[in-house]
Design a protein around this motif. Structure first.
Motif, mmCIF file in Angstrom:
data_model
loop_
_atom_site.group_PDB
_atom_site.id
_atom_site.type_symbol
_atom_site.label_atom_id
_atom_site.label_comp_id
_atom_site.label_asym_id
_atom_site.label_seq_id
_atom_site.Cartn_x
_atom_site.Cartn_y
_atom_site.Cartn_z
ATOM 1 N N UNK A 103 -12.047 4.860 14.515
ATOM 2 C CA UNK A 103 -12.517 3.735 13.071
ATOM 3 C C UNK A 103 -11.373 3.107 12.648
ATOM 4 N N UNK A 104 -9.920 3.017 14.081
ATOM 5 C CA UNK A 104 -8.493 3.021 13.359
ATOM 6 C C UNK A 104 -8.708 1.275 14.008
ATOM 7 N N UNK A 105 -7.313 0.525 13.872
ATOM 8 C CA UNK A 105 -6.629 0.039 14.568
ATOM 9 C C UNK A 105 -5.402 0.137 15.007
ATOM 10 N N UNK A 106 -4.811 -0.083 15.965
ATOM 11 C CA UNK A 106 -3.750 -0.268 15.909
ATOM 12 C C UNK A 106 -2.832 -1.331 16.362
ATOM 13 N N UNK A 132 -6.617 1.326 8.839
ATOM 14 C CA UNK A 132 -7.703 1.821 8.630
ATOM 15 C C UNK A 132 -8.769 0.295 7.858
ATOM 16 N N UNK A 133 -9.237 -0.212 8.533
ATOM 17 C CA UNK A 133 -10.063 -1.446 7.450
ATOM 18 C C UNK A 133 -8.704 -2.055 7.880
ATOM 19 N N UNK A 134 -8.352 -2.544 5.902
ATOM 20 C CA UNK A 134 -7.448 -3.350 5.524
ATOM 21 C C UNK A 134 -5.784 -2.392 5.319
ATOM 22 N N UNK A 135 -6.821 -1.414 5.560
ATOM 23 C CA UNK A 135 -4.938 -1.051 4.845
ATOM 24 C C UNK A 135 -4.125 0.011 6.076
ATOM 25 N N UNK A 136 -3.233 -0.295 6.397
ATOM 26 C CA UNK A 136 -2.389 0.531 6.698
ATOM 27 C C UNK A 136 -1.781 1.705 6.646
ATOM 28 N N UNK A 137 -1.461 3.062 7.032
ATOM 29 C CA UNK A 137 -1.789 4.462 7.333
ATOM 30 C C UNK A 137 -0.525 5.413 7.635
ATOM 31 N N UNK A 157 0.657 -1.535 -0.351
ATOM 32 C CA UNK A 157 0.068 0.079 0.175
ATOM 33 C C UNK A 157 0.471 1.105 0.497
ATOM 34 N N UNK A 158 -0.230 2.457 -0.314
ATOM 35 C CA UNK A 158 0.821 3.367 -0.348
ATOM 36 C C UNK A 158 1.166 4.053 0.676
ATOM 37 N N UNK A 159 1.907 3.888 1.465
ATOM 38 C CA UNK A 159 1.723 4.126 3.501
ATOM 39 C C UNK A 159 1.943 5.843 3.019
ATOM 40 N N UNK A 171 -3.760 -6.557 6.573
ATOM 41 C CA UNK A 171 -2.911 -6.013 7.535
ATOM 42 C C UNK A 171 -1.493 -6.800 7.831
ATOM 43 N N UNK A 172 -1.911 -7.931 8.310
ATOM 44 C CA UNK A 172 -0.778 -8.431 8.777
ATOM 45 C C UNK A 172 0.856 -9.082 8.208
ATOM 46 N N UNK A 173 0.206 -9.659 7.199
ATOM 47 C CA UNK A 173 1.170 -10.111 6.009
ATOM 48 C C UNK A 173 1.554 -9.189 5.098
ATOM 49 N N UNK A 174 1.238 -8.075 4.641
ATOM 50 C CA UNK A 174 1.660 -6.212 4.451
ATOM 51 C C UNK A 174 2.574 -6.229 5.136
ATOM 52 N N UNK A 175 2.276 -5.718 6.195
ATOM 53 C CA UNK A 175 3.085 -5.207 7.585
ATOM 54 C C UNK A 175 4.592 -5.886 7.886
ATOM 55 N N UNK A 176 3.957 -6.886 7.746
ATOM 56 C CA UNK A 176 5.294 -8.275 8.146
ATOM 57 C C UNK A 176 5.821 -8.228 6.630
ATOM 58 N N UNK A 177 6.025 -7.379 5.853
ATOM 59 C CA UNK A 177 6.634 -8.113 4.514
ATOM 60 C C UNK A 177 7.031 -6.487 4.054
ATOM 61 N N UNK A 178 6.597 -5.956 4.843
ATOM 62 C CA UNK A 178 7.544 -4.290 4.240
ATOM 63 C C UNK A 178 8.611 -4.079 5.170
#
Length: 295
Positions: free
Chosen positions: A207-210, A174-179, A8-10, A150-157
């Motif tokens: 509406x956020x997830x940490x 937010x949802x499926x997007x890491x910001x 994603x575009x963080x 989220x977990x898969x994207x974050x852990x491969x960033x």
């Protein structure tokens, strides 16, 4: 779902190549051979509120203004509605001065310190539970398909963790997007950077997830709840007090989130299991982070 999730575009992402964050150090490996590795730099940052020195934090040194704002916000030293008139960082003096439009004095609060269980020895001031009784978190529904993504994207960033280790990451999602993805030697610093960014950019929390790589301790739960974020997730484990507080304030708490597995100890009624975990690809071993016992 593809084996390699689309990056994603963080809004803010780690920059492991940024000068000053790591240093090359030469040592000797298990075979007695010379080896060079990257190690994380840490440096002191002294935070002032108006004319009062508040704390000196050990940090990697990126985003000092966000760290200062977030620390003061999470310690209750910047109240809702209070106007910040300036944030001045002096790299040579390693200080940040946060200025407000009113007088502040926290001598009594500074006398009451609690050392937390966070890495790099976190410190909170005053009553750790102050303000929690006023917290009402929104009942945000969370889809497991979003959590897995989220977990898969974050852990491969690309990150300092993957480059050098010895560091924690926290990601605002937010949802499926890491910001916003922040890293630091202490998980509390990474969370404070997120809080500072949200305060500076006037970003809402409901509406956020940490997502964090560290343990779900009382400190992490309290910070998340006071920030108004209704969901906290981690690859790591829990402390009993952290779970109790999450249940009291209505925070959805998800831990041991590795591969296709996780466990929810608070807020399970707000989780929508909309995807079969067996339909997901296995996690690549090279991207597996440390487990709960040493996070």
């Amino acid at each position: 779902m593809s084996d390699t999730p689309q990056r994603p575009e963080y809004l803010i992402a780690p920059d492991p190549g940024r000068a000053g964050l790591t240093r090359a150090v030469r040592g000797v490996d298990h075979m007695g051979q010379s080896a060079e590795i990257s190690v994380v730099e840490e440096r002191p940052l002294t935070i002032f509120l108006n004319g009062q020195e508040i704390v000196t934090a050990m940090t990697i040194g990126d985003y000092p203004e966000y760290l200062a704002l977030g620390f003061l916000r999470n310690q209750g030293m910047l109240r809702d509605g209070e106007t910040v008139t300036g944030v001045d960082y002096d790299e040579d003096l390693e200080t940040v001065v946060v200025r407000t439009d009113g007088q502040t004095s926290y001598e009594e609060k500074l006398r009451k310190k609690t050392r937390t269980s966070g890495c790099a020895v976190g410190t909170v001031f005053g009553d750790m539970m102050e303000g929690l009784e006023e917290v009402t978190l929104p009942p945000l529904q969370v889809k497991t398909s979003d959590l897995y993504h989220l977990a898969r994207v974050i852990n491969t960033t690309p990150s300092l963790y993957l480059e050098a280790g010895a560091i924690h990451g926290t990601v605002l999602c937010q949802g499926a997007r890491p910001l916003v993805y922040m890293e630091d030697v202490g998980r509390h610093n990474a969370v404070d950077k997120i809080a500072g960014w949200m305060l500076s950019e006037e970003v809402s929390a409901e509406d956020k997830i940490l997502y964090t790589t560290g343990r779900l301790t009382s400190e992490m739960v309290i910070k998340t709840a006071l920030m108004g974020i209704p969901v906290l997730a981690s690859r790591s484990g829990f402390t009993a007090w952290g779970v109790e507080i999450a249940q009291e304030v209505g925070l959805t708490l998800i831990g041991r989130m590795r591969g296709k597995r996780f466990i929810c100890l608070s807020g399970n009624e707000r989780i929508s299991r909309d995807i079969d975990p067996d339909s997901l690809p296995d996690e690549d071993r090279k991207h597996r982070r440390k487990g709960a016992e040493d996070a």
